[in-house]
Scaffold this motif. Structure first.
Motif, short mmCIF file in Angstrom:
data_model
loop_
_atom_site.label_atom_id
_atom_site.label_comp_id
_atom_site.label_asym_id
_atom_site.label_seq_id
_atom_site.Cartn_x
_atom_site.Cartn_y
_atom_site.Cartn_z
N PRO A 269 0.44 -1.34 -0.01
CA PRO A 269 -0.09 0.02 0.11
C PRO A 269 0.66 1.72 0.11
O PRO A 269 0.67 2.63 -1.06
CB PRO A 269 -0.80 -0.10 1.50
CG PRO A 269 -0.98 -1.93 1.76
CD PRO A 269 0.46 -2.21 1.10
N LEU A 270 1.56 0.69 0.92
CA LEU A 270 2.60 2.11 1.04
C LEU A 270 2.87 2.62 -0.51
O LEU A 270 3.33 3.91 -1.36
CB LEU A 270 3.82 1.66 1.68
CG LEU A 270 5.02 3.57 1.61
CD1 LEU A 270 4.33 4.77 1.96
CD2 LEU A 270 5.56 2.95 3.16
N TRP B 2 2.05 1.35 -3.57
CA TRP B 2 1.30 2.09 -4.44
C TRP B 2 0.60 4.14 -4.25
O TRP B 2 0.67 4.17 -5.24
CB TRP B 2 -0.05 1.41 -4.37
CG TRP B 2 -0.74 1.49 -4.84
CD1 TRP B 2 -1.64 1.43 -6.38
CD2 TRP B 2 -2.34 2.73 -5.26
NE1 TRP B 2 -2.50 1.58 -6.99
CE2 TRP B 2 -3.34 2.73 -6.04
CE3 TRP B 2 -2.85 3.42 -3.75
CZ2 TRP B 2 -4.14 3.72 -6.24
CZ3 TRP B 2 -3.99 4.48 -4.24
CH2 TRP B 2 -4.22 3.90 -5.60
N LEU B 3 0.92 4.47 -3.16
CA LEU B 3 0.51 5.35 -2.73
C LEU B 3 1.53 6.12 -2.96
O LEU B 3 1.51 7.40 -3.97
CB LEU B 3 0.67 6.04 -1.02
CG LEU B 3 -1.04 5.10 -0.35
CD1 LEU B 3 -0.42 5.16 0.85
CD2 LEU B 3 -2.27 6.16 -0.85
N LEU C 133 1.72 9.48 -6.61
CA LEU C 133 2.17 11.30 -6.22
C LEU C 133 2.25 11.69 -7.07
O LEU C 133 2.91 11.56 -8.39
CB LEU C 133 3.04 11.24 -5.01
CG LEU C 133 3.42 10.57 -3.45
CD1 LEU C 133 4.22 10.62 -2.83
CD2 LEU C 133 2.44 11.10 -2.71
#
Length: 291
Positions: A11-12, A14-15, A19
């Motif tokens: 998840p990190l 992907w975030l 950006l």
């Protein structure tokens, strides 16, 4: 445990990939501060490599290149993450091929290729070239021990149609493709140091006599594959240009090791133009000959 680490990290990643670029590169700057000043990742290796390869520069000049190379290193690995969600339109703006006609000529001739690259600028975004050619595009890679991250990297690198194979499977695949008369383009990054048990030839690289990979030349001769070098230039942050430089159309006619030497010379020219974009963290000169 491997899956647990993956589900925490994914998840990190992907975030990070979604950006906006201004924030994305601000994050890269923060990571640079940690990697360079706190962790000091392979700093002694980088410092020794730059001093050995660029002895004409003074300590202050080498330090500037060292710091810039870490900035670029952080950018490039985050850019690989960015590939997860970046649009093809945005990628076309950021990774431009200056002379696609070179590949088109080989396509017309029905000639399979080896594309030689170096660990310079952006070898990750080279994969985007594959979406614009009719070649079956294949790249060698080193498997990651965590099978979930390995699958993620394979998915990222194959987003534009590349087939990834581990090194030991390359020769059987080439033989199979030749039997089936498939027109293929094989991507190999051959500028790093070979294993001790695979040293067959030495040549000067940045003024130092070192063992060099000869596998690409051997495969080109065996399977009659034309050889092209891809020169990647970092235009500015987040923007690259790739230029194809033909090395040999008929490798069986070349003197022994000429293809290997020509490739090494092309890599040297890249480094001398802008040494801060080379991947200095590898121990490229560890098996050098010492007089």
């Amino acid at each position: 445990m491997q899956f647990f680490v993956f589900i925490l990290a994914y998840p990190l990643l992907w975030l990070i990939s979604i950006l906006p670029f201004r924030i994305f590169y601000f994050l890269s700057d923060l990571i640079y501060l940690i990697v360079y000043y706190v962790v000091g990742y392979r700093k002694q290796t980088v410092r020794a490599n730059i001093a050995l390869a660029l002895p004409h520069l003074n300590a202050a000049e080498r330090l500037v290149i060292e710091k810039k190379s870490y900035h670029h290193l952080c950018d490039m690995f985050l850019e690989m993450v960015k590939t997860m969600t970046i649009s093809p339109k945005e990628m076309d703006k950021r990774f431009v091929v200056t002379n696609f006609e070179v590949l088109k000529e080989y396509e017309k001739k029905g000639k399979s290729l080896i594309i030689l690259a170096s660990h310079y600028a952006s070898w990750e975004w080279l994969m985007t070239v594959n979406a614009k050619t009719s070649f079956n595009c294949i790249a060698t890679y080193k498997r990651i021990s965590n099978k979930h991250f390995d699958e993620l990297v394979r998915n990222i690198r194959s987003k534009y149609g590349t087939e990834l194979v581990v090194t030991r499977d390359t020769i059987p695949l080439m033989a199979k493709n030749q039997r089936e008369k498939k027109m293929c383009m094989y991507g190999l990054a051959s500028d790093q140091s070979p294993r001790l048990d695979r040293i067959f030839h030495y040549h000067e690289f940045m003024g130092v006599e070192v063992p060099v990979h000869t596998g690409a030349e051997m495969l080109a001769r065996k399977y009659d594959l034309s050889v092209v070098f891809v020169k990647v230039k970092k235009v500015k942050r987040g923007y690259y240009e790739a230029t194809f430089v033909p090395i040999s159309e008929y490798p069986k006619l070349e003197p022994e090791f000429k293809i290997t030497h020509d490739f090494i010379h092309e890599v040297e020219k890249q480094i001398k133009e802008a040494p801060e974009y080379y991947f200095w963290t590898h121990k490229r000169w560890k098996h050098r000959k010492i007089n």
